[in-house]
Design a protein around this motif. Structure first.
Motif, short mmCIF file in Angstrom:
data_model
loop_
_atom_site.label_atom_id
_atom_site.label_comp_id
_atom_site.label_asym_id
_atom_site.label_seq_id
_atom_site.Cartn_x
_atom_site.Cartn_y
_atom_site.Cartn_z
N GLY A 111 0.80 -1.21 0.00
CA GLY A 111 0.00 0.00 0.00
C GLY A 111 0.84 1.26 0.00
N SER A 112 0.13 2.40 0.13
CA SER A 112 0.79 3.71 0.05
C SER A 112 0.31 4.60 1.19
CB SER A 112 0.45 4.40 -1.27
OG SER A 112 0.90 3.64 -2.38
N LEU A 113 1.17 5.54 1.56
CA LEU A 113 0.84 6.58 2.53
C LEU A 113 1.55 7.85 2.11
CD1 LEU A 113 1.14 4.87 6.05
CD2 LEU A 113 -0.95 5.79 5.03
N ARG A 114 0.98 8.98 2.51
CA ARG A 114 1.64 10.28 2.33
C ARG A 114 1.79 10.93 3.70
NH1 ARG A 114 0.47 15.66 -1.37
NH2 ARG A 114 2.08 14.77 -2.67
N LEU A 115 3.03 11.23 4.04
CA LEU A 115 3.32 11.98 5.26
C LEU A 115 3.48 13.46 4.91
CD1 LEU A 115 5.93 9.66 7.00
CD2 LEU A 115 3.44 9.53 7.04
N SER A 116 3.01 14.32 5.82
CA SER A 116 3.15 15.76 5.65
C SER A 116 3.88 16.35 6.84
CB SER A 116 1.78 16.42 5.52
OG SER A 116 1.06 15.91 4.41
N CYS A 117 4.61 17.42 6.59
CA CYS A 117 5.33 18.12 7.64
C CYS A 117 5.18 19.62 7.39
CB CYS A 117 6.79 17.72 7.66
SG CYS A 117 7.81 18.62 8.85
N VAL A 118 4.36 20.28 8.20
CA VAL A 118 4.19 21.71 8.06
C VAL A 118 5.36 22.41 8.74
CG1 VAL A 118 2.73 23.69 8.58
CG2 VAL A 118 1.69 21.49 7.98
N THR A 119 6.00 23.29 8.00
CA THR A 119 7.22 23.93 8.48
C THR A 119 7.04 25.44 8.60
OG1 THR A 119 8.09 24.26 6.26
CG2 THR A 119 8.55 22.15 7.31
N SER A 120 7.77 26.05 9.51
CA SER A 120 7.72 27.49 9.64
C SER A 120 8.95 27.99 10.37
CB SER A 120 6.46 27.92 10.41
OG SER A 120 6.48 27.41 11.73
N GLY A 121 9.26 29.26 10.16
CA GLY A 121 10.24 29.91 11.00
C GLY A 121 11.67 29.90 10.51
N TYR A 122 11.89 29.64 9.18
CA TYR A 122 13.28 29.68 8.74
C TYR A 122 13.39 30.17 7.31
CZ TYR A 122 11.88 25.06 6.95
OH TYR A 122 11.22 24.03 6.35
N ASN A 123 14.63 30.45 6.92
CA ASN A 123 14.93 30.89 5.56
C ASN A 123 14.99 29.68 4.66
OD1 ASN A 123 16.19 31.64 3.15
ND2 ASN A 123 17.37 33.25 4.15
N TYR A 124 13.96 29.45 3.88
CA TYR A 124 13.85 28.22 3.12
C TYR A 124 15.03 28.01 2.18
CZ TYR A 124 9.07 28.60 4.79
OH TYR A 124 7.97 28.73 5.58
N ARG A 125 15.57 29.07 1.62
CA ARG A 125 16.58 28.91 0.58
C ARG A 125 17.88 28.31 1.12
NH1 ARG A 125 16.66 34.81 -1.86
NH2 ARG A 125 16.33 35.22 0.35
N ARG A 126 18.10 28.34 2.41
CA ARG A 126 19.33 27.82 2.97
C ARG A 126 19.11 26.52 3.72
NH1 ARG A 126 20.97 32.35 6.86
NH2 ARG A 126 22.68 30.92 7.24
N MET A 127 17.96 25.97 3.64
CA MET A 127 17.58 24.89 4.55
C MET A 127 17.67 23.52 3.89
SD MET A 127 16.64 24.30 7.66
CE MET A 127 15.99 25.85 8.28
N CYS A 128 18.11 22.55 4.68
CA CYS A 128 17.99 21.15 4.34
C CYS A 128 16.86 20.57 5.18
CB CYS A 128 19.30 20.41 4.64
SG CYS A 128 19.17 18.61 4.49
N VAL A 129 15.95 19.87 4.55
CA VAL A 129 14.88 19.18 5.28
C VAL A 129 14.95 17.69 4.96
CG1 VAL A 129 13.32 21.14 5.48
CG2 VAL A 129 13.27 19.75 3.41
N ALA A 130 14.56 16.88 5.90
CA ALA A 130 14.73 15.44 5.72
C ALA A 130 13.66 14.67 6.48
CB ALA A 130 16.11 15.02 6.21
N TRP A 131 13.46 13.45 6.05
CA TRP A 131 12.63 12.49 6.77
C TRP A 131 13.52 11.41 7.34
CZ3 TRP A 131 7.62 13.11 7.93
CH2 TRP A 131 6.87 14.02 7.19
#
Length: 126
Positions: free
Chosen positions: A16-36
């Motif tokens: 099967g399938s799932l979609r995880l979401s992560c609402v983010t705030s409070g940083y300069n997106y252009r310099r950011m690394c995000v990960a699961w």
């Protein structure tokens, strides 16, 4: 102040399938690394996918390559992890994480390099 809030976990049958979401705030997106990351009982935390906002580059662990996709929405405030062809060994608590990292460090997905974490969402595959 960086904030990360995950949702979307649950129980699903193998294949099967799932979609995880992560609402983010409070940083300069252009310099950011995000990960699961994910962590199963009695196992080390594993980085499964990462995305560097600087160029949109994405990186995956071999265990999920071709099955999981990390992405962000057009307004760059929500991170997703689309998980397909799920296997029982994908069962774990899943966390999103973020920090200011260069692209090479983002690719490596080393947990101690990430300063900001969400609370986690459970994924169970049977």
């Amino acid at each position: 102040h960086v904030q990360l809030v995950e949702s979307g976990g649950g129980s699903v049958q193998a294949g099967g399938s799932l979609r995880l979401s992560c609402v983010t705030s409070g940083y300069n997106y252009r310099r950011m690394c995000v990960a699961w990351f994910r962590q199963a009982p009695e196992r080390e935390r594993e980085g499964v996918a990462s995305l560097h906002f600087g160029g949109g580059s994405t990186y995956y662990a071999d265990s999920v390559k071709g099955r999981f996709t990390i992405s962000k929405d057009n307004y760059e405030n929500t991170l997703y992890l689309d998980m397909n062809s799920l296997k029982p060994e994908d069962t774990a608590m899943y966390y999103c994480a973020a920090n200011f990292l260069p692209r090479n460090s983002c690719k490596q997905r080393i947990p101690r390099l990430f300063d900001h974490w969400g609370q986690g969402t459970q994924v169970t595959v049977s």
